[in-house]
Design a protein around this motif. Structure first.
Motif, mmCIF file in Angstrom:
data_model
loop_
_atom_site.group_PDB
_atom_site.id
_atom_site.type_symbol
_atom_site.label_atom_id
_atom_site.label_comp_id
_atom_site.label_asym_id
_atom_site.label_seq_id
_atom_site.Cartn_x
_atom_site.Cartn_y
_atom_site.Cartn_z
ATOM 1 N N ASP A 129 -26.575 8.200 15.371
ATOM 2 C CA ASP A 129 -26.527 9.143 16.501
ATOM 3 C C ASP A 129 -27.806 9.079 17.333
ATOM 4 O OD1 ASP A 129 -24.026 9.941 15.638
ATOM 5 O OD2 ASP A 129 -24.750 11.798 14.692
ATOM 6 N N GLU A 136 -27.948 7.943 21.229
ATOM 7 C CA GLU A 136 -28.511 8.838 22.243
ATOM 8 C C GLU A 136 -29.624 8.129 23.019
ATOM 9 O OE1 GLU A 136 -28.846 11.838 24.749
ATOM 10 O OE2 GLU A 136 -27.290 11.697 23.218
ATOM 11 N N LYS A 166 -27.896 5.970 25.455
ATOM 12 C CA LYS A 166 -27.331 6.736 26.571
ATOM 13 C C LYS A 166 -28.380 7.053 27.625
ATOM 14 C CE LYS A 166 -23.381 9.174 24.639
ATOM 15 N NZ LYS A 166 -22.841 10.494 24.273
ATOM 16 N N GLU A 167 -29.593 7.368 27.169
ATOM 17 C CA GLU A 167 -30.677 7.684 28.093
ATOM 18 C C GLU A 167 -31.012 6.510 29.008
ATOM 19 O OE1 GLU A 167 -33.898 8.941 25.591
ATOM 20 O OE2 GLU A 167 -32.826 10.738 24.919
#
Length: 89
Positions: free
Chosen positions: A62, A66, A69-70
């Motif tokens: 996770d 993340e 994604k940033e």
């Protein structure tokens, strides 16, 4: 225990630095890495030792997703045993 980490997306500055920093903060050792840029597409595959990881494997996954994604990147983390099972002939 090892994991295969793949990162794909548009090339940008700092991808390797951000992913490896996230690994280091979880006490994950990057053992081998291959990356290429094809025009503006960035592709990286890493083999990482997660045996001393200080968070659960799902939390690591996770965290790296993340981080991806940033940067508008796709990050996939797979336990080595699952990777090997998926790629057996």
């Amino acid at each position: 225990m090892r994991a295969v980490i793949t990162v794909t997306g548009r090339d940008t500055v700092g991808i390797l630095a951000k992913i490896t920093a996230a690994c280091a903060s979880a006490n994950v050792n990057v053992m081998d890495m291959s990356q290429t840029v094809m025009q503006d597409l960035f592709v990286m595959t890493m083999l990482a030792d997660v045996s001393k990881c200080n968070i659960e494997f799902t939390a690591l996954s996770d965290k790296l997703k993340e981080c991806g994604k940033e940067m508008s990147m796709e990050v996939h983390v797979m336990h080595e045993d699952i990777f090997n099972s998926m790629h057996r002939i």
